[in-house]
Design an enzyme around this catalytic site. Structure first.
Site, PDB file in Angstrom:
ATOM      1  N   CYS A   1     -48.242 -53.345 -48.476  1.00 42.91           N
ATOM      2  CA  CYS A   1     -47.763 -53.878 -47.197  1.00 42.91           C
ATOM      3  C   CYS A   1     -48.901 -54.290 -46.263  1.00 42.91           C
ATOM      4  CB  CYS A   1     -46.821 -52.870 -46.534  1.00 42.91           C
ATOM      5  SG  CYS A   1     -45.718 -53.649 -45.315  1.00 42.91           S
TER       6      CYS A   1
ATOM      7  N   LYS B   1     -52.722 -46.537 -49.932  1.00 44.34           N
ATOM      8  CA  LYS B   1     -52.729 -47.558 -48.878  1.00 44.34           C
ATOM      9  C   LYS B   1     -53.889 -47.322 -47.919  1.00 44.34           C
ATOM     10  CE  LYS B   1     -49.431 -49.631 -45.587  1.00 44.34           C
ATOM     11  NZ  LYS B   1     -48.046 -49.557 -45.092  1.00 44.34           N
TER      12      LYS B   1
ATOM     13  N   GLU C   1     -42.532 -50.670 -51.613  1.00 41.72           N
ATOM     14  CA  GLU C   1     -43.256 -49.564 -50.987  1.00 41.72           C
ATOM     15  C   GLU C   1     -42.323 -48.358 -50.806  1.00 41.72           C
ATOM     16  OE1 GLU C   1     -45.820 -48.944 -46.822  1.00 41.72           O
ATOM     17  OE2 GLU C   1     -44.547 -50.702 -47.103  1.00 41.72           O
TER      18      GLU C   1
END
Length: 577
Positions: free
Chosen positions: A150, A114, A48
């Protein structure tokens, strides 16, 4: 008839990046890409925000920082041939997004944004990023890859469940997940459950390295649809983990286990598809799996985290080396030993600064430790400087009893001497206080708290002892037995011991874990069997010391609730318990 997914070789680039070093990060990404291609990987996965570094904090508010990251990403894309790369970066579009770029054929072929932005503990992502709006898949050599970043996979539902319902045989998760004790095993359990729930492979690539107070432990993983481990990266080390997977086994698992069919009929998720990509096979392997590094024991894990956190803080901030006061106590002994293991003895110096209250035993042990570690030692006698303070303050202190003020002068003299050496030679001063002491304010502001980095800031005293035993068990012991066995003392007055001011450390640390890390109140602590008078005393000390902790230097986070970024309480506060 659907296209049959062919075996896929995946390379996980478990990288140590530096926040803001966009050119250096990009150069390292290209190097790992080349290594991945040399290993025959059709897919190379990066952590990330690998381009910009994590967490970039208010750098993300600078448009020129974001633009520099995008230029670097486009240059990386031009380097991608004969493979596909998934690279994390900060995307500036209509807003700022925490994004994953799909790179293939020399260009950026698509971007996933994300969807779950953590905003707890050390995370402030909602301050910086806009939320992505769609789960996303991409097709590679007949395999459907679901893309997540994540926190997307920590949440037990969409987007991971959506891409699985949309047919993803492989869920890729790029991550910058900070370390605390036991975090790697916690992640592995969670990812194993996600793989089982989704009947898909989970490919998880985590960051490694130190960034200010945070340490990223790597521990990248590949888990198959049955929850079986296929590959595991080494903790706290950069590494390219190559794993062969057979995505067709996910499809077979779904035929055998039809529990997702009702969900698919009832809710067909809206999923964006970035396209169909191909990467040639450059290997002849017919077996699945990859390397499976053995996780470290609990104390060894913490020790390595502290070494990595210190090493990266020193090297990434370009200090000339480190300096600390060596008292003959266990905290400074452990700090010095970690510093040598992290940086090498040539980069570590110590100062032995006895006062009239320092025992011969502690000074002897301090010198022995310095010799065992092979570090340069300075010696300063405090008595003449203490006398100068006494002479200066005699008139204003006349008629008062000697006490804490006089004791703290000694600590502040030591702090001044260490900072003088730091200013002159560019050495980073390491403070040696532990979490137990910082919790209850058993530390001297501008004295033993003076310095630039606290290696043990988040390490409770009982763990300090365990780490010392761990380090001495690794070959020939370096920390003298007297340091470990002697009752702890600040040695600021005759016969002083920590137990004069504090409960026994095993009792204290149990209360602190419940009160500081678990936010339990007085009544809850007492119901757990902790003595009420001690609980009341410890709570008062913790609450009263908040102003001190605000002025403490940064230190390495190894617990679920560290002071500073994690635990944030007002200094002015009348709520008790």
């Amino acid at each position: 008839m659907s296209e049959i997914a062919r075996p896929l070789r995946v390379a996980l680039a478990q990288m140590n990046v530096t926040v803001g070093d966009i050119d250096g990060n990009a150069r390292k990404i290209r190097e790992y890409l080349d290594r991945g291609v040399d290993e025959g990987a059709q897919l190379v996965v990066f952590p990330e925000l690998a381009v910009n570094g994590y967490p970039a904090e208010d750098l993300l508010l600078k448009t020129h920082f974001l633009a520099a990251g995008r230029r670097a990403l486009d240059e990386i894309a031009q380097h991608v041939r004969d493979t596909v790369a998934l690279v994390g970066f900060a995307e500036h579009a209509d807003d700022v997004y925490n994004s994953l770029a799909v790179l293939a054929d020399g260009q950026v072929r698509g971007i996933y944004r994300k969807m779950f932005l953590p905003n707890y503990g050390v995370f402030d992502e909602q301050r910086y990023f806009q939320v992505g709006d769609a789960p996303t898949v991409v097709r590679l050599n007949g395999t459907t890859l679901g893309l997540t970043i994540c926190e997307d996979i920590w949440e037990p539902g969409p987007p991971a469940s959506d891409v699985a319902l949309a047919g993803a045989e492989v869920i890729v998760n790029i991550s910058a997940s900070p370390y605390h004790r036991g975090k790697g095993a916690e992640r592995e359990r969670m990812l194993t459950q996600r793989a089982r729930d989704s009947l898909a492979y989970v490919v998880y690539c985590n960051l490694v390295g130190g960034q200010d107070e945070l340490v990223f432990d790597g521990y990248s993983l590949v888990v198959d649809p049955d929850g079986e481990l296929m590959a595991r990266g080494t903790q706290f080390e950069e590494e390219l983990i190559v794993c062969d997977i057979d995505p067709s086994t996910a499809e077979a698992a779904r035929l055998r286990d039809a529990r997702h069919r009702p969900a698919t009929r009832m809710r067909r998720p809206v999923v964006a598809e970035l396209g169909r990509l191909a990467a040639p096979v450059h290997h002849d392997s017919t077996e699945v799996g990859g390397p499976r590094a053995k996780p470290l024991d609990p104390d060894a894990e913490v020790y390595e985290a502290l070494c990595l956190g210190l090493r990266d803080y020193v090297e990434k901030n370009e200090f000339e080396g480190v300096l600390l006061g060596l008292s003959g106590g266990i905290d400074s002994a452990l700090t010095a030993t970690i510093a040598v293991d992290a940086l090498g003895s040539a980069q570590v110096r110590c100062a032995v600064m006895p006062s009239p209250h320092s025992s011969e035993e502690t000074q002897r042990d301090a010198r022995t430790l310095a010799d065992n570690l092979g570090i340069e030692r300075f010696e300063f006698a405090l008595e003449p400087l203490m006398q100068a303070y006494d002479d200066t303050l005699r008139e204003v202190f006349a008629g008062t009893q000697s006490g804490v003020a006089e004791e703290n002068i000694q600590a502040r003299i030591r702090g001044n001497l260490l900072m003088a050496l730091s200013n002159k030679f560019g050495w980073l001063v390491l403070t040696t206080g532990n979490k137990s002491e910082y919790s209850v304010g058993y530390a001297t502001l501008y004295g033993d708290m003076a310095g630039g980095f606290g290696v043990l800031k988040d390490v409770p005293k009982t763990l300090v002892y365990r780490l010392t035993h761990h380090r001495n068990s690794r070959g020939k012991p370096v920390i003298p037995a007297g340091i470990i066995e002697r009752p702890p003392s600040a040695e600021l007055k005759p016969g002083q011991q920590d137990s004069d001011s504090l409960p026994p450390y095993d009792v204290l640390d149990a209360i602190l874990e419940a009160y500081v890390e678990q936010d339990q109140g007085r009544d809850q602590l007492i119901r757990r069997g902790m003595p009420g008078d001690v609980v009341d005393r410890v709570i008062r000390m913790v609450d009263a010391a908040e102003y001190k902790r605000r002025q403490a230097p940064p230190g390495i986070k190894i617990s679920p609730r560290a002071f500073g970024r994690d635990r944030r309480l007002p200094i002015t506060n009348r709520f008790k318990g």
